[in-house]
Design a protein around this motif. Structure first.
Motif, short mmCIF file in Angstrom:
data_model
loop_
_atom_site.label_atom_id
_atom_site.label_comp_id
_atom_site.label_asym_id
_atom_site.label_seq_id
_atom_site.Cartn_x
_atom_site.Cartn_y
_atom_site.Cartn_z
N CYS A 1 -46.22 -32.70 70.80
CA CYS A 1 -47.42 -31.96 71.19
C CYS A 1 -47.09 -30.54 71.62
CB CYS A 1 -48.13 -32.68 72.33
SG CYS A 1 -48.70 -34.34 71.91
N VAL A 2 -48.06 -29.66 71.45
CA VAL A 2 -47.96 -28.27 71.88
C VAL A 2 -49.19 -27.95 72.72
CG1 VAL A 2 -47.84 -25.85 71.16
CG2 VAL A 2 -46.64 -27.61 69.83
N GLY A 3 -48.99 -27.35 73.89
CA GLY A 3 -50.11 -26.98 74.75
C GLY A 3 -49.71 -25.86 75.68
N MET B 1 -46.57 -33.77 81.08
CA MET B 1 -46.58 -34.67 79.94
C MET B 1 -45.60 -34.20 78.86
SD MET B 1 -50.69 -35.26 79.64
CE MET B 1 -50.61 -36.88 78.88
N ILE B 2 -45.69 -32.91 78.53
CA ILE B 2 -44.83 -32.35 77.49
C ILE B 2 -43.58 -31.79 78.15
CG2 ILE B 2 -44.64 -30.66 75.63
CD1 ILE B 2 -47.69 -30.64 75.44
N ASP B 3 -42.44 -32.37 77.83
CA ASP B 3 -41.17 -31.84 78.30
C ASP B 3 -40.71 -30.79 77.31
OD1 ASP B 3 -41.03 -33.66 80.50
OD2 ASP B 3 -40.49 -35.23 79.08
N HIS B 4 -40.72 -29.54 77.75
CA HIS B 4 -40.50 -28.39 76.86
C HIS B 4 -39.21 -28.53 76.05
CE1 HIS B 4 -41.05 -24.39 75.38
NE2 HIS B 4 -39.98 -23.91 75.98
N LYS C 1 -38.20 -30.84 74.34
CA LYS C 1 -37.65 -32.19 74.27
C LYS C 1 -38.58 -33.11 73.48
CE LYS C 1 -35.83 -35.97 77.10
NZ LYS C 1 -35.57 -36.46 78.49
N ASN C 2 -39.86 -33.12 73.83
CA ASN C 2 -40.81 -33.92 73.06
C ASN C 2 -41.99 -33.07 72.59
OD1 ASN C 2 -42.54 -33.72 75.34
ND2 ASN C 2 -41.62 -35.55 76.22
N GLY C 3 -41.85 -31.74 72.73
CA GLY C 3 -42.91 -30.84 72.33
C GLY C 3 -42.62 -29.44 72.83
N TYR C 4 -43.67 -28.64 72.94
CA TYR C 4 -43.50 -27.23 73.31
C TYR C 4 -44.61 -26.84 74.27
CZ TYR C 4 -42.38 -22.24 72.56
OH TYR C 4 -42.00 -20.93 72.72
N VAL C 5 -44.24 -26.25 75.41
CA VAL C 5 -45.20 -25.76 76.40
C VAL C 5 -45.26 -24.24 76.27
CG1 VAL C 5 -45.87 -25.64 78.82
CG2 VAL C 5 -44.68 -27.68 77.94
N ALA C 6 -46.38 -23.75 75.78
CA ALA C 6 -46.53 -22.31 75.53
C ALA C 6 -47.03 -21.58 76.77
CB ALA C 6 -47.50 -22.09 74.37
N ARG C 7 -46.73 -20.30 76.83
CA ARG C 7 -47.23 -19.47 77.92
C ARG C 7 -48.76 -19.47 77.90
NH1 ARG C 7 -42.86 -16.39 76.07
NH2 ARG C 7 -44.27 -15.17 74.75
N TYR C 8 -49.35 -19.47 79.09
CA TYR C 8 -50.81 -19.62 79.23
C TYR C 8 -51.55 -18.49 78.52
CZ TYR C 8 -55.25 -20.59 81.63
OH TYR C 8 -56.55 -20.90 81.93
N ARG C 9 -52.52 -18.87 77.72
CA ARG C 9 -53.38 -17.95 76.98
C ARG C 9 -52.59 -17.00 76.07
NH1 ARG C 9 -58.83 -17.14 79.03
NH2 ARG C 9 -59.23 -18.40 80.88
N ASP C 10 -51.47 -17.45 75.56
CA ASP C 10 -50.62 -16.63 74.71
C ASP C 10 -50.61 -17.22 73.29
OD1 ASP C 10 -48.52 -15.32 73.37
OD2 ASP C 10 -47.38 -15.03 75.22
N SER C 11 -51.43 -16.67 72.42
CA SER C 11 -51.56 -17.18 71.05
C SER C 11 -50.25 -17.04 70.29
CB SER C 11 -52.67 -16.45 70.31
OG SER C 11 -53.90 -16.61 70.95
N GLN C 12 -49.51 -15.96 70.55
CA GLN C 12 -48.26 -15.75 69.84
C GLN C 12 -47.23 -16.83 70.21
OE1 GLN C 12 -46.81 -11.75 70.14
NE2 GLN C 12 -45.23 -12.05 68.58
N ASP C 13 -47.15 -17.17 71.49
CA ASP C 13 -46.22 -18.21 71.90
C ASP C 13 -46.70 -19.58 71.42
OD1 ASP C 13 -43.78 -18.87 73.10
OD2 ASP C 13 -44.77 -19.55 74.93
N VAL D 1 -44.01 -41.76 76.94
CA VAL D 1 -45.21 -42.55 77.21
C VAL D 1 -44.84 -43.98 77.62
CG1 VAL D 1 -47.29 -43.52 76.16
CG2 VAL D 1 -46.63 -41.17 75.66
N ARG D 2 -43.88 -44.56 76.94
CA ARG D 2 -43.49 -45.94 77.24
C ARG D 2 -42.98 -46.09 78.67
NH1 ARG D 2 -39.20 -49.22 77.30
NH2 ARG D 2 -37.75 -47.51 76.92
N LEU D 3 -42.26 -45.08 79.15
CA LEU D 3 -41.69 -45.16 80.49
C LEU D 3 -42.66 -44.73 81.59
CD1 LEU D 3 -38.12 -43.74 79.73
CD2 LEU D 3 -38.75 -46.14 80.13
N ALA D 4 -43.52 -43.76 81.30
CA ALA D 4 -44.36 -43.18 82.36
C ALA D 4 -45.79 -43.69 82.38
CB ALA D 4 -44.37 -41.65 82.22
N TYR D 5 -46.35 -44.08 81.23
CA TYR D 5 -47.78 -44.35 81.16
C TYR D 5 -48.14 -45.75 80.67
CZ TYR D 5 -47.46 -39.25 81.20
OH TYR D 5 -47.13 -37.95 81.51
N ALA D 6 -47.17 -46.62 80.48
CA ALA D 6 -47.45 -47.97 80.01
C ALA D 6 -48.30 -48.73 81.02
CB ALA D 6 -46.14 -48.72 79.74
#
Length: 423
Positions: free
Chosen positions: A342-344, A353-356, A358-370, A395-400
């Motif tokens: 996931c990307v958010g 939720m998203i570990d940068h 590692k399982n996705g990408y956490v972009a800078r807030y309101r930054d379309s380029q990132d 998800v299996r470890l944290a949200y099951a």
């Protein structure tokens, strides 16, 4: 132990879905949980609908009309605020009388008024209140959007024309909430550490217990499946990476579709050798999407069937949710459970939720380029197989279901012990 979960809806909206999933998790883990709702959407035997329906509908419409008038007959913020003026007295129902613990969820829009909540508290039954947004800790808003008045006492709400005028609606509702919560011993639970941190800053909840427990998900239902088969069932192309976006209302400005539009435009202009397609859950089929002409867009419509939802996630190579305000979105949890990275934006509970990288990408807030950078990294640069594995494991470890149900069970036991000790 008999638990009564109270929710405005059974299935409509993220909070309702989370409450339904918690009921299922509790029942699977040895507790007897049922739901009491205003709007019932399934034939589930453990869900009871308040009656008469026309009266519940009237309460909803009356409250919305009053807010509509206070907004100067504007629709702009009509569903961003609630006053808790109208609701049903559930203390008279057999479901309430038989319950050991009352567990409130999202109960606005004519389900429970503040007076009704006060009756519940004064019944003497232990009360847990899961916060799916910040409303229990503010005067009238579900999203603070940078406003810090709730830390001292809501007044002159920026969501109201002129701040609310002489008869300050936010201030009056704040005082009513204060009277409802004072000396109540409600155990508040936030769905994310971020929301729990925000709630503890509220002057309303300063003397209250606030815990953080995530929403549960059935990892046997939401799981990785054959991607090509899922795409064929949904009519999506097999030869291009699929970006998935979801929102109940795709044009909701808080869901950040405009930022995704800009990000995809950057990708198509700067990387024409990396074609992508966009699938949108929540957009009606045939609806024109404001994404531009440089990318093929596939509106999937409103998917409520679990099998179709699982197909949609499994068909995607990346799930993107550029929301400007979020708690702990079910959509990210569902995507990750299906092994989809996931990307958010770095906002609310999304970084939990998203570990940068590692399982996705956490972009800078309101930054379309990132945001574009994160999409490109996920699709073309990262080890996709490893990302999928890490997403599923998170998800299996944290949200099951079992782990979440056990944590709530501990709170229920503590409250019942406290009640019996003070009898």
């Amino acid at each position: 132990m008999r638990i009564l979960l109270v929710s405005t809806s059974e299935r409509t909206g993220g909070a309702a879905v989370a409450a339904s999933r918690l009921m299922e998790a509790l029942n699977k883990n040895g507790m007897k949980a049922i739901m009491l709702v205003r709007d019932k959407q399934t034939n589930t035997l453990t869900v009871t609908q308040l009656k008469p329906r026309w009266l519940m509908r009237w309460r909803f419409l009356f409250e919305r009309w009053a807010i509509f008038c206070r907004l100067g007959f504007s629709l702009r913020n009509l569903f961003l605020i609630d006053t808790g003026q109208r609701g049903a007295d559930i203390t008279r129902t057999p479901e309430f009388r038989q319950a050991d613990v009352i567990h409130l969820h999202w109960t606005c829009q004519g389900m429970l008024s503040l007076k009704d909540i006060r009756r519940i508290v004064r019944s003497g039954k232990p009360v847990v209140w899961t916060m799916h947004d910040i409303w229990p800790a503010t005067g009238i808003c579900h999203l603070t959007l940078g406003c810090a008045r709730f830390k001292t006492g809501c007044h002159h709400c920026p969501l109201l024309p002129g701040g609310g005028g002489d008869k300050d609606l936010a201030a009056r509702t704040w005082q009513r909430k204060r009277q409802t919560i004072r000396d109540s011993h409600i155990h508040f639970v936030a769905c994310s550490e971020w929301l729990a941190s925000e709630a503890r800053k509220s002057a309303l909840l300063r003397d209250q217990t606030v815990s953080a427990i995530p929403n549960p998900i059935d990892t046997h239902l939401y799981c990785p499946q054959d991607k090509a088969a899922a795409r064929q069932r949904l009519g999506l192309p097999l030869d291009k990476p699929v970006i998935l976006f979801a929102a109940r209302r795709a044009n909701d400005r808080n869901k950040g579709l405009s930022y995704l539009h800009e990000a995809i435009d950057l990708i198509t202009r700067e990387h024409p050798d990396r074609p992508v397609v966009l699938a949108v859950m929540g957009a009606s089929k045939g609806e024109e999407m404001p994404i531009g002409n440089n990318v093929s867009t596939y509106p999937l419509g409103y998917l409520s069937d679990n099998a179709q939802l699982v197909d949609a996630y499994n068909a995607a190579d990346v799930f993107v949710l550029p929301s400007l305000s979020e708690n702990l979105p079910n959509t990210i949890m569902e995507a990750m459970a299906c092994g989809v990275p996931c990307v958010g934006f770095h906002v609310g509970g999304i970084p939990e939720m998203i570990d940068h990288l590692k399982n996705g990408y956490v972009a800078r807030y309101r930054d379309s380029q990132d945001l574009a950078k994160g999409i490109l990294w996920t699709l073309f640069e990262a080890d996709r197989q490893q990302l999928a594995h890490e997403a599923r494991e998170k998800v299996r470890l944290a949200y099951a279901q079992t782990s979440v149900a056990q944590r709530y069970g501990e709170i229920y036991e503590q409250l019942l012990t406290f009640k019996h000790f003070n009898l």
